[in-house]
Design a protein around this motif. Structure first.
Motif, PDB file in Angstrom:
ATOM      1  N   ILE A 189     -39.577 -38.833  -8.895  1.00 24.94           N
ATOM      2  CA  ILE A 189     -39.135 -37.429  -8.624  1.00 24.94           C
ATOM      3  C   ILE A 189     -40.086 -36.781  -8.446  1.00 24.94           C
ATOM      4  CG2 ILE A 189     -37.908 -35.429  -9.073  1.00 24.94           C
ATOM      5  CD1 ILE A 189     -36.024 -36.946 -10.698  1.00 24.94           C
TER       6      ILE A 189
ATOM      7  N   ILE B 234     -41.817 -37.949  -5.123  1.00 22.34           N
ATOM      8  CA  ILE B 234     -41.141 -37.383  -3.896  1.00 22.34           C
ATOM      9  C   ILE B 234     -41.350 -35.853  -3.513  1.00 22.34           C
ATOM     10  CG2 ILE B 234     -38.764 -37.178  -3.164  1.00 22.34           C
ATOM     11  CD1 ILE B 234     -38.004 -39.803  -4.409  1.00 22.34           C
ATOM     12  N   LEU B 235     -41.320 -35.131  -4.683  1.00 21.38           N
ATOM     13  CA  LEU B 235     -41.568 -33.639  -4.413  1.00 21.38           C
ATOM     14  C   LEU B 235     -42.848 -33.416  -3.746  1.00 21.38           C
ATOM     15  CD1 LEU B 235     -39.755 -32.227  -7.668  1.00 21.38           C
ATOM     16  CD2 LEU B 235     -39.066 -32.263  -5.308  1.00 21.38           C
TER      17      LEU B 235
ATOM     18  N   VAL C 273     -37.961 -42.629 -13.655  1.00 17.16           N
ATOM     19  CA  VAL C 273     -37.464 -41.720 -12.662  1.00 17.16           C
ATOM     20  C   VAL C 273     -38.080 -40.381 -12.541  1.00 17.16           C
ATOM     21  CG1 VAL C 273     -35.272 -40.367 -12.193  1.00 17.16           C
ATOM     22  CG2 VAL C 273     -35.154 -42.835 -13.204  1.00 17.16           C
TER      23      VAL C 273
END
Length: 432
Positions: A252, A255-256, A248
């Motif tokens: 993340i 995606i950022l 995860v």
């Protein structure tokens, strides 16, 4: 009337003597082989200088360089491209299945060599995603151990990476040799069959292929890279099967990075005429991600993979592992033609846009020698690159001198700044 008399009536005396010689010449003994070769060799200072300008183009354009008019554009464009080369080179090294530092080497040596030998004023050379992906697939097919596997020690990873860069350098050497042979055979005319629609179609397909290949890394999945036919579909299938193992934290971060980089790229495209230099979103993202990972110990707390040690300086020149060439010659021919098609097509597109001409045969020689020489310094196959060539042109580059400033940026990273990127997350680097 004799035959000589007839010809004397047709020609003037001077023309006659020039063609058939004088009476004294007719009395001389036949020329030796050495004398015939000396007469047939039209060597002069002018012809030598002309040949030098054709084979080393920098000799021709550098003395005519318009310093006040071009230097600022070349400086800004070169520095901008150099900044992009840093994360791009390390990211594409992972596509090639070698350590990130080898991507920095491949972003340095070919750039300098093309500056000396290339004819495209707006062409930026270095690591190219498609060539890296093709080379990595060949390496994965022959060397089954995956150095990105999380259970390997750093010493084991280093040993595997050494075997892989040996094969990658051998592919680069063979690619360069094939291009030099193509130059000798004057096969540059093949560029006439390349068009802008073909390049655009190839670019879109390559972008899709690279994006799919990076999904597993975005999700932090330690999956082997599929090889052979239908690799894209095999990759998607393996990702769906292993989706429950997603890291995860790495997802993340991915995606950022995308949420920041995509808007910056859109701004650079939309306001390219107003911005003197594109916003360097890639290097900003690299610095921020490195700082956050170091401060938060993401590698230890959330098992986020980082780049690791980046040695300072240059590698010792070494002949590639040429004994593996018979095993990869078929794949290397395909890699060579892809690199040739992209490089010459880009050079032709920007040459037509800015109204100058390139020499397709000289481009073969330039990229051929670049790959052969660079392979001695542990570099993997290189060519003209789509993204950085576009940046170079939009940032105001005028000549190949911009490559010198690009190399200076990469040189600073290799000599002094490289160790600061030890804590750069690999998923962050792959996004840029």
């Amino acid at each position: 009337m004799s035959t000589l008399a007839v010809y004397r009536n047709i020609y003037t005396e001077e023309q006659f003597q020039k063609v058939y010689g004088t009476a004294k010449d007719l009395e001389r003994p036949p020329l030796t082989l050495k004398e015939k070769l000396a007469r047939s060799c039209k060597c002069s200072t002018h012809s030598f200088h002309t040949l030098l300008k054709h084979r080393i183009p920098i000799v021709g354009w550098l003395p005519r360089y318009k310093l006040k008019k071009w230097i600022l554009g070349d400086l800004i464009a070169g520095l901008t491209v150099g900044i992009v080369h840093i994360p791009q080179g390390m990211a594409f090294a992972l596509l090639t299945s070698v350590a990130p530092v080898y991507g920095l080497y491949t972003s340095f040596f070919p750039v300098l060599l093309y500056m000396l030998l290339g004819t495209g004023h707006h062409v930026s050379t270095g690591t190219f995603a498609v060539l890296s992906l093709m080379t990595g697939s060949v390496i994965d097919e022959h060397l089954f151990e995956n150095p990105l596997h999380r259970n390997l020690t750093s010493e084991e990873q280093s040993e595997i990476y050494a075997q892989r860069i040996g094969m990658a350098a051998a592919i680069a050497f063979l690619m360069g040799l094939i291009m030099v042979i193509m130059f000798v055979l004057q096969l540059g005319f093949l560029s006439t069959y390349l068009s802008e629609p073909i390049v655009k179609a190839f670019t879109n397909a390559a972008a899709f292929h690279v994006t799919v290949s990076q999904i597993q890394n975005m999700m932090g999945l330690p999956l082997p890279r599929p090889t052979g036919s239908f690799a894209i579909f095999k990759t998607l299938a393996s990702v769906f099967r292993a989706a429950h193992m997603t890291n995860v934290a790495e997802l993340i971060i991915s995606i950022l990075c995308l949420a920041v980089l995509i808007p910056i790229k859109e701004l650079n495209v939309r306001f390219r005429t107003k911005l003197r230099t594109p916003i360097p979103g890639e290097i900003i993202m690299v610095l921020v991600a490195t700082g956050i990972t170091f401060a938060s110990s993401l590698d230890n707390r959330y098992n986020v993979q980082i780049v690791g040690s980046i040695p300072a300086g240059f590698p010792t020149p070494k002949l590639p592992a040429l004994d593996i060439i018979p095993n990869v010659i078929g794949d290397t021919i395909a890699i060579t033609f892809v690199g040739y098609a992209v490089s010459v097509s880009l050079a032709m597109i920007y040459a037509e846009k800015h109204r100058y001409s390139i020499d397709p045969n000289q481009e073969l020689l330039a990229h051929g020698i670049s790959n052969m020489v660079s392979s001695l310094f542990h570099c993997f196959p290189s060519s003209a690159t789509l993204a950085t060539t576009n940046i170079l042109e939009s940032a105001g580059g005028h000549t190949q001198l911009s490559g010198f400033f690009t190399s200076c940026v990469v040189l600073v990273v290799l000599m002094w700044v490289g160790p600061l990127f030890n804590y750069l997350p690999k998923v962050s680097k792959e996004m840029v």
